[in-house]
Design a protein around this motif. Structure first.
Motif, PDB file in Angstrom:
ATOM      1  N   HIS A   1       0.771  -1.232   0.000  1.00 38.68           N
ATOM      2  CA  HIS A   1       0.000   0.000   0.000  1.00 38.68           C
ATOM      3  C   HIS A   1       0.807   1.289   0.000  1.00 38.68           C
ATOM      4  O   HIS A   1       0.565   2.177  -0.788  1.00 38.68           O
ATOM      5  CB  HIS A   1      -0.929   0.020   1.226  1.00 38.68           C
ATOM      6  CG  HIS A   1      -2.127  -0.852   1.058  1.00 38.68           C
ATOM      7  ND1 HIS A   1      -2.888  -1.300   2.104  1.00 38.68           N
ATOM      8  CD2 HIS A   1      -2.699  -1.349  -0.058  1.00 38.68           C
ATOM      9  CE1 HIS A   1      -3.871  -2.053   1.641  1.00 38.68           C
ATOM     10  NE2 HIS A   1      -3.784  -2.093   0.353  1.00 38.68           N
TER      11      HIS A   1
ATOM     12  N   ARG B   1       3.490  -4.202   9.279  1.00 38.86           N
ATOM     13  CA  ARG B   1       2.189  -3.968   8.681  1.00 38.86           C
ATOM     14  C   ARG B   1       1.796  -2.563   9.111  1.00 38.86           C
ATOM     15  O   ARG B   1       2.340  -2.054  10.088  1.00 38.86           O
ATOM     16  CB  ARG B   1       1.157  -4.984   9.206  1.00 38.86           C
ATOM     17  CG  ARG B   1       1.415  -6.400   8.742  1.00 38.86           C
ATOM     18  CD  ARG B   1       1.121  -6.530   7.247  1.00 38.86           C
ATOM     19  NE  ARG B   1       1.436  -7.859   6.735  1.00 38.86           N
ATOM     20  CZ  ARG B   1       2.623  -8.194   6.227  1.00 38.86           C
ATOM     21  NH1 ARG B   1       3.609  -7.314   6.201  1.00 38.86           N
ATOM     22  NH2 ARG B   1       2.830  -9.403   5.761  1.00 38.86           N
ATOM     23  N   ALA B   2       0.841  -1.972   8.424  1.00 38.87           N
ATOM     24  CA  ALA B   2       0.471  -0.598   8.797  1.00 38.87           C
ATOM     25  C   ALA B   2       0.097  -0.524  10.270  1.00 38.87           C
ATOM     26  O   ALA B   2       0.476   0.394  10.986  1.00 38.87           O
ATOM     27  CB  ALA B   2      -0.672  -0.099   7.922  1.00 38.87           C
TER      28      ALA B   2
ATOM     29  N   SER C   1      -6.645  -0.141  10.330  1.00 34.57           N
ATOM     30  CA  SER C   1      -5.869  -1.211   9.697  1.00 34.57           C
ATOM     31  C   SER C   1      -4.826  -0.638   8.758  1.00 34.57           C
ATOM     32  O   SER C   1      -3.745  -1.176   8.638  1.00 34.57           O
ATOM     33  CB  SER C   1      -6.787  -2.160   8.948  1.00 34.57           C
ATOM     34  OG  SER C   1      -7.474  -1.434   7.961  1.00 34.57           O
ATOM     35  N   ASN C   2      -5.111   0.444   8.086  1.00 32.27           N
ATOM     36  CA  ASN C   2      -4.054   0.952   7.200  1.00 32.27           C
ATOM     37  C   ASN C   2      -3.999   2.471   7.082  1.00 32.27           C
ATOM     38  O   ASN C   2      -3.563   2.992   6.074  1.00 32.27           O
ATOM     39  CB  ASN C   2      -4.091   0.288   5.825  1.00 32.27           C
ATOM     40  CG  ASN C   2      -5.391   0.551   5.098  1.00 32.27           C
ATOM     41  OD1 ASN C   2      -6.205   1.357   5.524  1.00 32.27           O
ATOM     42  ND2 ASN C   2      -5.588  -0.116   3.990  1.00 32.27           N
TER      43      ASN C   2
ATOM     44  N   ASP D   1      -0.479   3.480   6.276  1.00 34.31           N
ATOM     45  CA  ASP D   1      -0.056   3.364   4.874  1.00 34.31           C
ATOM     46  C   ASP D   1      -0.360   4.658   4.126  1.00 34.31           C
ATOM     47  O   ASP D   1       0.461   5.167   3.363  1.00 34.31           O
ATOM     48  CB  ASP D   1      -0.807   2.216   4.183  1.00 34.31           C
ATOM     49  CG  ASP D   1      -0.237   0.851   4.532  1.00 34.31           C
ATOM     50  OD1 ASP D   1       0.998   0.734   4.664  1.00 34.31           O
ATOM     51  OD2 ASP D   1      -1.025  -0.089   4.657  1.00 34.31           O
TER      52      ASP D   1
ATOM     53  N   GLY E   1      -4.768  -3.906   6.300  1.00 32.73           N
ATOM     54  CA  GLY E   1      -3.347  -4.210   6.445  1.00 32.73           C
ATOM     55  C   GLY E   1      -3.100  -5.524   7.168  1.00 32.73           C
ATOM     56  O   GLY E   1      -1.974  -5.909   7.373  1.00 32.73           O
TER      57      GLY E   1
END
Lengths: 428, 402
Positions: A19, A147-148, A173-174, A177, A427
């Motif tokens: 991402h 991970r993010a 979750s992201n 990113d 993510g």
């Protein structure tokens, strides 16, 4: 509108996965740079992610995903195995004709491939390189993957996030990113601005964790003073009411924030001045905050039977800061966003079965430049054009790359077709 | 401070965090930023708790201190005729103006883009508002929570499935709007370098919020699905926060080559997690309590930094849930030279986050300055730069214009 692109003539080679880096380089593509996404058939995750139109991954699923389209807008695709000696050779020929090379491998991978800044600068002394990693290229954590959401955590954002009085909760979750991808775009534009003025290249070592820490800078100062912010959910350190209140329907809510006595009076008027609102405890900022749980309960009783959107408009017309808690469906139907043409209905020629689908747009408009969604590249769509026109390879040389498995336009034969609609780009 | 933007002049007339952070991002790269505050109270952020030392003080708000480094500060009431005239003289000399007023209030002051453009045709005007320059909500009131609510973040992203909507801490939507504004402003500066022309940039914090949850919109437009918050609650290996000796950690199954439970069983020394009921994500969620106890017992024996080092050495991917003290004292960030010490006359010596990227191996913000005290640079800017006499400046001060 005929216009010269802002980054017209700028060429970016980006070996990017997942991402953060795709999100960052997409800004440059939107601004008219030729952003070449360098892909490998060993990593089809981004293209397998979906969502696929109506939940069906089609025959050419690798060109059809919605999240792939959102994060790779306006780019070109070169599916070239740079780990193969012939792939590397072709890549270096392209580097000569490019301004920027980006990667989001872990630190050390580009060096192992012979594609680190120093190696590339020997081929093109004015090259700008950007490496986007979880923790940067130096320091004891440089080798760690991420991970993010692990970056949210390591930056301190997660610790500060949670319901009032409750434990820390995954912030998103992201988000990180996107947040770091935004910083990638800023750093690359700085470097391009610098090149415009000086003709010089630059080596950029961007850390997702640091981007996260920068984003919670006040808490870092507070920590040095021995203070840690309490988790307050949607509440505020001193404002009340400040939060979400239930509305009519399943899981429907309105956010209301009151910052001053004047705003409180406006809210009281908007409510028709109910008797409870005359309570002296609620007459001052401090009083409202001290008794905020009681206040929230009373306010909730008033909001509960009302429609969240109608209530938002009523409150805003009364000068109260309020917003319905929107779902994706609300967003796509929202009159304000539609009047501003925020969404772009994109008809991907590489996913004809999908037909036009709306995607989120950019949150800014420029009076001298119009951003539009022109294309989302099919896997290896630009292999031939790039290798011929930029790298100067002959048809025979290109055929040889295809025969030796260095250049592709389809995934490996044993690559599984994604099941169902695909994820929403979390993510993990 | 020398930097890539050393030759760029930025004027800031904002009352939002997004505006302040956008201008700071430019200042961090050496731009000559002048922040304009209303005389008397100054920027509202100066009054936001908490304060360094605890007690309210307009020079000690962490929010103000954090987002106003690498700027000079002046006071000016642009709503008065002489204030407006001074403002336009500053506009004439600047490359960029960052502002956060609603279009109607800017027009009321006679400071709309066309008016500013007459004074300075090269001007890049970056307007950051909650709802943008047009559309039915243009004059609506906003803030970070409102953006998170309307932008889909509250409903879909942070909170738990069985609880009300909840968002992220510390104004992340303001941060996101600021970063988008900085991107657009840099693009406009590149174009200004080519054509000599300025332009108006319209940034909406509401839209910036919609742009951040990864798949919110396409999940709906491709599948008809409405993404809702929650999902990581019972996920021991993929989202939960687990306790260590001195903090918390969140695990992932990444870096295990598809053999997540084998890799973690070996690392933790806990073969019981190899039980088939923990094999995949679905069964792990179904049997999460058992798994939680097994994993938690082992993790509780580790301290954060040892855990990070050893897990990384084995290729496992974890995230320490660091509290801000752990971040501020992090040996990793220390070695990166990320935090920069700055002296401030009221807040003292503190470490401030840098731009989060090194340029040719160096932190580009090294040698910067702490946030300006209220009106700190009035003399320097009005007399030194605009050529006012000290007598004229005193008269303006007496009239409440500066």
């Amino acid at each position: 509108m005929q216009q010269k692109s802002i980054l017209s003539g700028v060429r970016v080679l980006s070996i990017e996965q997942v991402h953060v880096l795709p999100w960052g380089t997409a800004f440059l593509a939107d601004l008219g740079a030729e952003v070449i996404r360098v892909e490998s058939v060993e990593h089809m995750n981004d293209r397998a992610m979906g969502p696929f139109a109506d939940g069906k991954a089609g025959e050419a699923w690798w060109n059809e995903g919605g999240t792939f389209a959102y994060w790779n807008r306006n780019k070109e695709s070169l599916c070239l195995e740079v780990a193969h000696p012939l792939g590397k050779e072709a890549f270096l020929k392209l580097v000569k004709r490019c301004d920027v090379v980006c990667d989001n491998f872990r630190p050390g991978t580009m060096r192992r491939l012979g594609l680190d800044h120093e190696s590339l600068a020997r081929v093109n002394p004015a090259i700008i390189t950007l490496s986007c990693t979880a923790y940067g290229h130096t320091g004891p954590w440089r080798a760690a993957g991420a991970r993010a959401r692990t970056v949210d955590a390591a930056s301190g954002l997660t610790y500060l996030t949670g319901y009032e009085g409750g434990p820390s909760i995954r912030a998103s979750s992201n988000y990180m990113d996107h947040n770091s991808g935004n910083n990638v775009a800023f750093a690359l534009l700085l470097a391009l601005y610098n090149k415009q003025k000086t003709g010089k290249g630059l080596r950029i070592d961007l850390s997702m964790q640091e981007t996260g820490v920068q984003s919670i800078a006040p808490a870092i100062l507070e920590a040095q003073d021995g203070y840690i912010r309490p988790r307050l959910g949607t509440a505020h350190l001193w404002k009340a009411p400040h939060g979400v209140f239930p509305c009519q329907g399943q899981d429907r809510w309105i956010a209301i924030t009151v910052s001053s006595d004047q705003e409180w009076q406006r809210l009281r008027k908007a409510m028709g001045e109910p008797a409870w609102s005359m309570d002296a405890r609620y007459g001052t900022v401090t009083g409202r905050w001290n008794h905020r749980h009681d206040l929230d309960k009373l306010l909730s009783e008033w909001t509960a039977p009302q429609d969240s959107k109608a209530l938002m408009h009523h409150l805003q017309r009364c000068g109260v800061t309020a917003a319905a808690v929107y779902t994706a469906a609300d967003l796509v139907a929202d009159p304000h966003l539609n009047e501003r043409s925020y969404f772009e209905a994109f008809d991907n020629k590489n996913a004809p079965a999908a037909g036009p689908r709306k995607l989120a747009g950019r949150p800014f408009r420029m009076s001298n430049y119009q951003i539009s969604l022109r294309q989302v590249p099919a896997l290896g769509e630009h292999n031939r054009k790039l290798l011929q026109e930029l790298a100067g390879l002959t048809d025979g040389e290109i055929e040889s790359l295809v025969e030796q498995g260095v250049l592709h336009t389809t995934p490996k034969p044993d690559e599984p077709r994604p099941q169902g609609g695909g994820g929403w780009g979390g993510g993990g | 401070m020398q930097g890539i933007l050393s030759n760029v002049k930025v004027l800031e007339l904002t009352h939002s965090l997004a505006g302040a952070f956008c201008a700071k991002l430019m200042g961090d790269q050496g731009a000559n930023v002048i922040k304009i505050e209303p005389p008397g109270r100054g920027d509202g952020a100066r009054h936001e708790p908490p304060f360094i030392g605890g007690a309210p003080h307009p020079e000690r708000s962490t929010l103000f201190l954090a987002y106003n480094t690498n700027k000079r500060g002046v006071t000016l009431d642009v709503g008065t005729p002489s204030g407006k005239e001074l403002f336009l003289r500053l506009v004439k000399e600047t490359d960029v103006l960052v502002e956060s007023h609603t279009p109607s209030s800017l027009e009321e002051m006679g400071l709309e883009f066309t008016a500013l453009q007459e004074v300075n045709p090269r001007l890049v005007l970056t307007s950051i508002t909650y709802f943008g320059q047009n559309g039915p909500y243009t004059d609506y009131h906003g803030d970070d929570l409102i953006a998170q609510a309307l932008g889909g973040f509250l409903y879909a992203v942070t909170g738990l499935a069985d609880r009300p909507p909840m968002g992220t801490a510390l104004y992340q939507m303001e941060v996101t709007a600021a970063r988008n504004a900085a991107i657009a402003t840099m693009a406009a500066l590149v174009q200004q370098g080519d054509t000599g022309e300025g332009q108006h940039i319209d940034v909406s914090t509401f839209e910036a919020t919609v742009s951040v949850p990864g798949g919110l919109i396409q999940q709906y437009t491709y599948l008809g699905g409405v993404q809702r918050r929650g999902g990581g609650e019972n996920s021991v290996m993929d989202g939960m926060h687990l306790k260590t000796l001195d903090g918390e950690v969140t695990l992932t199954t990444a870096g295990t080559g598809g053999r997540a439970m084998e890799a973690w069983a070996e690392f933790l020394g806990e073969p019981a997690i190899l039980d088939p009921k923990f094999t995949d994500r679905r069964t792990r969620t179904r049997n999460w309590k058992e798994l939680y106890d097994l994993v938690q017992n082992k993790l509780a024996q580790w301290n954060n930094l040892d855990l990070m080092r050893e897990a990384t050495a084995r290729g496992l991917v974890i995230g320490l849930v660091q509290d801000p003290v752990q971040v501020a004292t992090s040996p990793h960030l220390q070695e990166r030279g990320f935090l920069l010490e700055l002296d401030h006359p009221e807040a003292g010596r503190l470490k401030y986050p840098g731009p989060a990227f090194l340029l040719d191996g160096e932190n580009p913000s090294a040698g910067g300055r702490a946030a300006p005290t209220l009106g700190e640079h009035n003399l320097e800017v009005y007399c030194g730069q605009l050529g006012l006499s000290t007598h004229e400046l005193s008269a303006l001060a007496a009239a409440g214009v500066v």
